[in-house]
Enzyme design. Structure first.
Site, PDB file in Angstrom:
ATOM      1  N   ASP A  76      10.947   3.178  10.561  1.00  0.00           N
ATOM      2  CA  ASP A  76      10.455   4.357  11.267  1.00  0.00           C
ATOM      3  C   ASP A  76      11.524   5.443  11.321  1.00  0.00           C
ATOM      4  O   ASP A  76      12.720   5.154  11.392  1.00  0.00           O
ATOM      5  CB  ASP A  76      10.059   3.944  12.697  1.00  0.00           C
ATOM      6  CG  ASP A  76       9.151   4.967  13.356  1.00  0.00           C
ATOM      7  OD1 ASP A  76       8.641   5.858  12.661  1.00  0.00           O
ATOM      8  OD2 ASP A  76       8.962   4.865  14.585  1.00  0.00           O
ATOM      9  N   GLY A  77      11.081   6.695  11.322  1.00  0.00           N
ATOM     10  CA  GLY A  77      11.985   7.811  11.558  1.00  0.00           C
ATOM     11  C   GLY A  77      12.286   8.684  10.360  1.00  0.00           C
ATOM     12  O   GLY A  77      13.150   9.564  10.441  1.00  0.00           O
ATOM     13  N   ASN A  88      -1.838   5.682   8.665  1.00  0.00           N
ATOM     14  CA  ASN A  88      -1.166   6.748   7.908  1.00  0.00           C
ATOM     15  C   ASN A  88      -2.124   7.531   7.017  1.00  0.00           C
ATOM     16  O   ASN A  88      -1.805   8.642   6.582  1.00  0.00           O
ATOM     17  CB  ASN A  88      -0.042   6.174   7.044  1.00  0.00           C
ATOM     18  CG  ASN A  88       1.143   5.678   7.856  1.00  0.00           C
ATOM     19  OD1 ASN A  88       1.882   4.803   7.417  1.00  0.00           O
ATOM     20  ND2 ASN A  88       1.326   6.227   9.053  1.00  0.00           N
ATOM     21  N   PHE A  89      -3.295   6.953   6.734  1.00  0.00           N
ATOM     22  CA  PHE A  89      -4.255   7.666   5.898  1.00  0.00           C
ATOM     23  C   PHE A  89      -4.833   8.886   6.607  1.00  0.00           C
ATOM     24  O   PHE A  89      -5.495   9.718   5.977  1.00  0.00           O
ATOM     25  CB  PHE A  89      -5.388   6.722   5.465  1.00  0.00           C
ATOM     26  CG  PHE A  89      -4.975   5.737   4.413  1.00  0.00           C
ATOM     27  CD1 PHE A  89      -4.853   6.115   3.088  1.00  0.00           C
ATOM     28  CD2 PHE A  89      -4.683   4.427   4.762  1.00  0.00           C
ATOM     29  CE1 PHE A  89      -4.452   5.210   2.118  1.00  0.00           C
ATOM     30  CE2 PHE A  89      -4.284   3.516   3.802  1.00  0.00           C
ATOM     31  CZ  PHE A  89      -4.167   3.904   2.475  1.00  0.00           C
TER      32      PHE A  89
END
Length: 257
Positions: free
Chosen positions: A37-38, A85-86
């Site tokens: 993440d990030g 995420n889609f």
């Protein structure tokens, strides 16, 4: 790079060697899950673009797997793309899919890793599905770290797919729903998960300071240890990895006892 930065880098490397020297390899987790993440926040902090952040995160992966090889880790699950995420804007999602496809092909070409996809293939573009299939076939013979690439992955979706697979299997074997209901147990469901016969993660690392699983391997992480790191994924260093292993080794896993 100025003198101050050089000295800081030297001190970090010396500290990392010290931590590594005291690491008990018998206490190293055999399966590590990573929520990388990030990337976007790292890019924003460095005044760069989101795409550059995703590319920097992708470049960190092989380095990370190299550290895992040095410490006897056997399975690594990398969460590269969630089902959520889609929903991202197309101008971010399309380049991200291209970067992830490059990661899959790079891992397969490396020759050290055995690539295995975890996720729902039908959610992915046909080109990505082809890349994943080719990577799995090309690396099936490799006796190295099993690298699960979680692409188009969601923990709830995995459990739903496992139940669907179990029902189809029962139907194909001519098992009635009544008999199936009587025989269902956690081991049966576990065999139909994306990870199949693999060991569950011993340790889950999440970078960027967020302290939640966000649906990552909901079934398999029932007894996992978690390590939350403040560093954004593209800036994740070997010393951060070693600290996670040291923290894990210091814990006493009770499994409910």
């Amino acid at each position: 790079m100025n003198l101050r930065d050089k000295l800081r880098g030297l001190l970090v490397r010396l500290y990392a060697r010290r931590v590594e020297g005291h690491l008990d390899h018998a206490q190293v987790p055999k399966h590590i899950g990573v929520i990388m993440d990030g990337n976007r926040r790292w890019a924003k902090a460095s005044g760069s673009t989101t795409v550059h952040g995703h590319r920097a995160g992708a470049e960190k992966i092989e380095e990370f797997l190299g550290w895992c090889s040095e410490t006897d880790v056997e399975v690594v699950t990398l969460w590269l793309l969630s089902t959520d995420n889609f929903d991202r804007p197309r101008d971010e999602l399309v380049p991200l899919l291209g970067i992830i496809e490059d990661v899959v092909r790079t891992l397969a070409a490396d020759g050290r890793w055995r690539v295995h996809h975890v996720g729902t293939p039908d959610l992915l573009p046909s080109q990505m599905q082809t890349a994943l299939k080719e990577a799995e076939e090309a690396t099936a013979h490799i006796d190295g770290i099993v690298v699960n690439v979680a692409i188009g992955y969601g923990g709830r979706q995995e459990i739903a797919d496992a139940v669907r697979s179990m029902l189809h299997d029962a139907h194909d074997r001519g098992v009635s729903m009544e008999d199936l209901a009587e025989s269902v147990d956690v081991d049966m469901i576990g065999r139909h998960l994306y990870t199949g016969a693999q060991p569950d993660p011993d340790l889950v690392i999440r970078t960027s300071g967020e302290q939640r699983l966000s649906g990552f391997m909901l079934w398999q992480t029932a007894h996992s240890e978690y390590y939350f790191c403040e560093v954004f994924w593209p800036a994740f260093r070997k010393v951060d990895f070693l600290r996670a292993l040291r923290d894990y080794a210091a814990r006493h896993r009770r499994y409910g006892g």
